[in-house]
Design a protein around this motif. Structure first.
Motif, PDB file in Angstrom:
ATOM      1  N   UNK A 277       0.767  -1.164  -0.035  1.00  0.00           N
ATOM      2  CA  UNK A 277       0.130  -0.081  -0.038  1.00  0.00           C
ATOM      3  C   UNK A 277       0.739   1.215  -0.013  1.00  0.00           C
ATOM      4  N   UNK A 278       0.546   2.089  -0.852  1.00  0.00           N
ATOM      5  CA  UNK A 278       1.188   3.446  -0.832  1.00  0.00           C
ATOM      6  C   UNK A 278       1.301   4.025  -2.074  1.00  0.00           C
ATOM      7  N   UNK A 279       1.891   5.242  -2.518  1.00  0.00           N
ATOM      8  CA  UNK A 279       1.819   5.844  -3.906  1.00  0.00           C
ATOM      9  C   UNK A 279       2.927   4.980  -4.781  1.00  0.00           C
ATOM     10  N   UNK A 280       3.187   5.298  -5.951  1.00  0.00           N
ATOM     11  CA  UNK A 280       4.036   4.789  -6.786  1.00  0.00           C
ATOM     12  C   UNK A 280       5.564   5.325  -6.363  1.00  0.00           C
ATOM     13  N   UNK A 281       6.560   4.633  -6.660  1.00  0.00           N
ATOM     14  CA  UNK A 281       7.878   5.047  -6.469  1.00  0.00           C
ATOM     15  C   UNK A 281       8.101   6.546  -7.060  1.00  0.00           C
ATOM     16  N   UNK A 282       8.680   7.306  -6.325  1.00  0.00           N
ATOM     17  CA  UNK A 282       9.551   7.294  -4.993  1.00  0.00           C
ATOM     18  C   UNK A 282       8.212   7.210  -3.967  1.00  0.00           C
ATOM     19  N   UNK A 283       8.479   6.328  -3.150  1.00  0.00           N
ATOM     20  CA  UNK A 283       7.476   6.202  -1.912  1.00  0.00           C
ATOM     21  C   UNK A 283       7.568   7.299  -1.140  1.00  0.00           C
ATOM     22  N   UNK A 284       6.482   8.106  -0.500  1.00  0.00           N
ATOM     23  CA  UNK A 284       6.510   8.827   0.676  1.00  0.00           C
ATOM     24  C   UNK A 284       6.065   8.273   1.724  1.00  0.00           C
ATOM     25  N   UNK A 285       5.429   7.103   1.566  1.00  0.00           N
ATOM     26  CA  UNK A 285       4.832   6.088   2.649  1.00  0.00           C
ATOM     27  C   UNK A 285       4.766   4.675   1.965  1.00  0.00           C
TER      28      UNK A 285
END
Length: 326
Positions: A277-285
């Motif tokens: 779970x999380x946004x695409x790279x680059x990850x902010x979380x």
């Protein structure tokens, strides 16, 4: 120094990373659990004629948090970066910044112990394991829909049209193949019963956690204590990206039959599914949870049934690897 452990470290330095004489190799870690492995890898780097630099740092608040400026600067100057950090830096802005600046190889052994290194890197037929990962990628790439069910109540579908499934080969140990479904298409429910990380307080799950999807966004449901811990951690992140589905990954390392509480091992349990779970790279979380006995169909063709792979080619390779149950 244990001969077997040093042989596993040599696999990383010589076979995986092809470390050359004169290169600078940064090794970062954030936990006393990883200090022994850090020293072991530094010795193997030194033997290869390269220059090891070990940096111990405090744990970051979450994956995606910026590391100390000293660590970030060192990473941009290194030829190779090996991270042992439990709160991993792989895939985050700091990782991407280092690669743009010249770091040519990044390898994540997040939170691993020396024993884990032996299991994942030494005591395995690496060619057969890589072939198994490629086969799972072939079975999943170029298809239209992926569905997941399990006896705990998972009932999930997602479009994988134009999506490519790729195995880990260079940035993490072998034993996972990933695909990122079309976010807006995901719907239904996933019920996790393996492990969850972060937050660190969960690790091996003692009760199931349900996550519902609507309009491509996930929400933790249910009233269990661990579900509440995860929901609270997501809110504490204060980043709406944590509610997005990032990847679905097959796990297939034959030396990992059950969760350990260490992420790099847990997401490679043979026959598990790891959901990121999380946004695409680059990850902010980012956060990963696993299901141990899932049934997966791709365009109505079974990939695995209750955690057991069904394709004859995958099963043949599983037997050659002495995977449990094959």
């Amino acid at each position: 120094m244990d001969r077997e452990a040093f042989a596993a470290a040599r696999v990383v330095t010589n076979q995986v990373l092809d470390i050359q004489e004169g290169e600078t190799v940064l090794i970062t870690n954030d936990s006393p659990k990883t200090r022994e492995l850090s020293s072991l890898l530094a010795s193997a780097v030194w033997e290869a004629g390269a220059i090891p630099v070990e940096l111990f740092m405090t744990k970051l608040a979450r994956p995606g948090s910026p590391p100390p400026s000293l660590v970030a600067h060192a990473a941009r100057q290194a030829d190779v970066w090996i991270e042992l950090n439990e709160i991993y830096i792989l895939g985050t802005p700091a990782d991407h910044d280092a690669r743009r600046a010249g770091t040519r190889r990044f390898y994540s052994l997040s939170g691993m112990t020396v024993h884990d290194l032996i299991l994942l890197e030494l005591d395995v037929d690496r060619l057969a394991l890589a072939e198994l990962g490629e086969r799972l990628g072939e079975l999943t790439t170029g298809r239209q829909q992926l569905s997941i069910t399990c006896e705990n109540g998972s009932d999930f579908t997602a479009s994988i049209r134009d999506c490519v499934a790729t195995p880990d080969t260079t940035t993490m140990p072998l034993g996972q193949t990933h695909i990122s479904p079309v976010e807006e298409s995901v719907s239904g429910r996933l019920v996790f019963d393996g492990s969850a990380f972060p937050p660190e307080s969960l690790a091996v799950l003692r009760e199931t956690i349900s996550v519902e999807f609507s309009d491509g966004v996930s929400r933790v449901t249910g009233g269990g204590r661990e579900a509440q811990v995860l929901a609270n951690w997501r809110e504490w992140n204060d980043d709406p990206g944590i509610h997005r589905l990032n990847h679905v990954s097959y796990g297939y390392h034959p030396n990992v039959p059950f969760p350990t509480g260490r992420l790099v091992c847990d997401e490679r349990v043979f026959g598990c599914l790891c959901i990121g779970f999380g946004p695409p790279q680059p990850y902010t979380c980012h956060s990963d949870l696993t299901i141990l006995g899932a049934t997966v169909h791709v365009d109505d063709e079974p990939i695995q049934t209750e955690g057991r792979y069904t394709d004859p080619g995958v099963r043949r390779l599983a037997r050659s690897l002495s995977a449990p149950g094959y």
